[in-house]
Design an enzyme around this catalytic site. Structure first.
Site, PDB file in Angstrom:
ATOM      1  CD  GLU A 235      -3.319  -0.629   0.107  1.00 26.10           C
ATOM      2  OE1 GLU A 235      -2.878   0.146  -0.427  1.00 26.10           O
ATOM      3  OE2 GLU A 235      -3.869  -1.719  -0.133  1.00 26.10           O
ATOM      4  CB  CYS A 270      -1.766   7.138   0.771  1.00 27.24           C
ATOM      5  SG  CYS A 270      -3.089   6.540   1.458  1.00 27.24           S
TER       6      CYS A 270
END
Ligand code: NAD
Length: 503
Positions: A235, A270
């Site tokens: 991720e 993110c």
């Protein structure tokens, strides 16, 4: 922290967990439910401590912590969400609730159709736990990014080692201290630490690793995993673009951009907007609207706003200052730029017409700076996005349906939202993960369960209906029939059968 954690300590933890896993304890529905309920209880009972830890680590506005990391599914919360424009609701408690609700269905073997070649038979896909899994998480949502993958790993019936980020030490130590009180410590363990401890863990053989963080370390994790042929979910991050058309409802669009950028950890997220692409003619209007919204949200002196998180530490503060002080962007700041190094605070900052070779356009910003790139035609933006590493998220604001369709078809990204930002993370029925430079694999909801399961193919037959022609010797007649069966040519099969019986 496990006392003096080194290679031997790592081996010991993994061996203990493997023994527990092999005892079969983690496989039962009841065990999984008990762990998930334990986590749900922890969130309710320790809300104040979680919030305090997040405040220590990031000075997160309390409401932001509550919504994005501990969110409870209560109606007043949606009201609060609307008020604050912070929409990150795919959160820990909700994840737990969703897993508890769906677990029985997820665990159920999935029947699939059979083919003529296996007739008579039945076939199913059985989800089985992988074994002992490692979760390495990042600092920016230190509670969510630790516990959310743990929920998936437990739901799938695995033993878990969680390594929270040392960059958020208060949350890391909270997890190490508190989690054992709520879950089965013989199967779920927290190991605190930084590079040496993580390296010691990565030397061990795990059955899956889920890593959240930057791509440089992602490569280290994948290299270590390769030694054991361990599959990974990475991720990672990237530069998430926002394309803004001139036909938008500018008030709503800027509110949603500001909330997605600065309302999420001051841009330390993110999927926060990293840069804007808009047309040259529309840019001044957009900048004005962004300024108005920023002042409405964070006041005239945003360095003093209690609604903005601080920068996590002085290393990241310096990294951001480096982006801002790059001479290639001098003269491009059209809003903000104020900083307070001692308090690790940077005001929301907008830069207009930044050159493509500036540092800020080459690196992920991951902070409260928002560069704007201008183009003649918005469609040029598609090429610009695709010329960089594939982002984790891409956003488009437009009323033009054709442009929207083209965006969905043309831009390769982990996920996308049309006319909003960050909301993709709130729907547990959507996979969350990157592609290319932004990562591999995905999780959330059922995708988490699948990420931590092996999909075992099970074909089952009885002893009746055994067809001798599948066995040697392969006579010409047998071959005709087999060919006919495999290609679905029933007439050929029929004719061959007639011929065969005549013999
Ligand atoms: P970080 O510094 O917390 O590091 C992440 C983890 O890697 C930590 O647990 C740390 O101990 C470990 N680590 C660091 N160096 C290591 C090494 N040399 N060997 C082994 N392990 C090591 O977090 P970060 O990397 O600063 O996180 C920010 C990045 O993460 C950004 O790029 C962001 O976009 C990305 N991110 C992605 C997601 C997502 O869900 N895709 C979520 C949050 C952050």
């Amino acid at each position: 922290m496990e006392g003096g954690f080194d290679g031997a300590g790592a081996a010991e933890v993994v061996a203990e967990l493997r023994e527990s896993f092999e005892s079969g304890r983690t496989r039962s529905f009841e065990w999984r439910v008990a762990q998930l309920k334990g986590i749900a209880r922890l969130i309710v009972e320790k809300e104040a401590e979680i919030t305090a830890a997040l405040d220590d680590d990031l000075a997160k506005p309390q409401i932001e912590s509550f919504i994005s990391e501990e969110h409870k599914q209560e109606p007043h919360c949606f009201f609060t969400l609307a008020l604050t424009n912070i929409y990150l609701i795919s959160m820990v408690r909700e994840s737990c609730r969703f897993a508890l609700k769906e677990l029985k269905r997820w665990m159920k073997p999935e029947k699939v159709a059979t083919s003529v070649t296996t007739f008579p038979s039945s076939a199913k896909v059985v989800s089985e736990p992988l074994g002992v899994v490692l979760i390495i998480s990042a600092w920016n949502y230190p509670f969510l990014l630790s516990i959310d993958p743990v929920i998936g790993a437990i739901a799938a019936g695995n033993a878990v080692v969680l390594k929270p980020s040392e960059v958020a030490p208060a949350t890391s130590s909270f997890l190490a201290r508190i989690l054992p009180d709520y879950v089965d410590n013989s199967c779920i363990r927290v190991v605190e630490g930084s590079i040496p401890e993580t390296t010691a863990l990565l030397d061990q053989k795990f059955d899956k690793i889920l890593y959240t963080g930057n791509a440089r370390v992602g490569r280290i994790v994948m290299t270590a995993a390769a030694k054991h042929l361990t599959p990974v979910v990475l991720e990672l991050g990237g530069k998430c673009p926002v394309l803004v058309d001139s036909n938008v409802d500018i008030k709503v669009a800027t509110r949603r951009i500001v909330a997605g950028k600065w309302g999420c950890n001051s841009g330390q997220a993110c999927i926060a907007p990293d840069y804007i692409i808009t047309t040259k003619s529309f840019a001044p209007k957009l900048v004005d609207a962004l300024k108005i919204t920023l002042e409405k949200f964070y006041g005239k002196d945003p360095l003093e706003s209690a609604d903005l998180s601080r920068i996590v530490n002085s290393n990241h503060f310096k990294r951001l200052m480096n982006l801002l002080d790059d001479e290639k962007v001098s003269g491009t700041i059209v809003h903000g730029g104020q900083r307070n190094e001692k308090r690790l605070r940077i005001a929301p900052t907008i830069l207009l017409d930044v050159p493509s070779d500036s540092l800020i356009m080459k690196e992920e910003v991951f902070g409260p700076l928002l560069p704007i790139v201008t183009v003649d035609e918005l469609r040029e933006g598609f090429g610009l996005i695709n010329s960089k590493g594939k982002p984790l998220a891409a956003y488009l604001f437009t009323k033009d349906r054709k442009l929207e369709e083209k965006f969905v078809k043309t831009v390769s990204t982990g996920g996308m939202v049309i006319n909003d930002t960050i909301l993709q993370v709130t729907n547990p029925r959507l996979p969350f993960g990157g592609v290319g430079e932004s990562g591999m694999g995905s999780y959330h909801g059922k995708f988490s369960f699948d990420a931590f399961s092996h999909k075992k193919a099970v074909l089952s037959r009885g002893f009746g209906g055994d067809v001798p022609m599948r066995y040697p010797p392969y006579t010409a007649h047998k071959q005709k029939i087999l060919r006919g069966l495999i290609t679905g040519n029933i007439i050929a099969v029929f004719l061959a059968l007639i011929g065969w019986t005549r013999h």
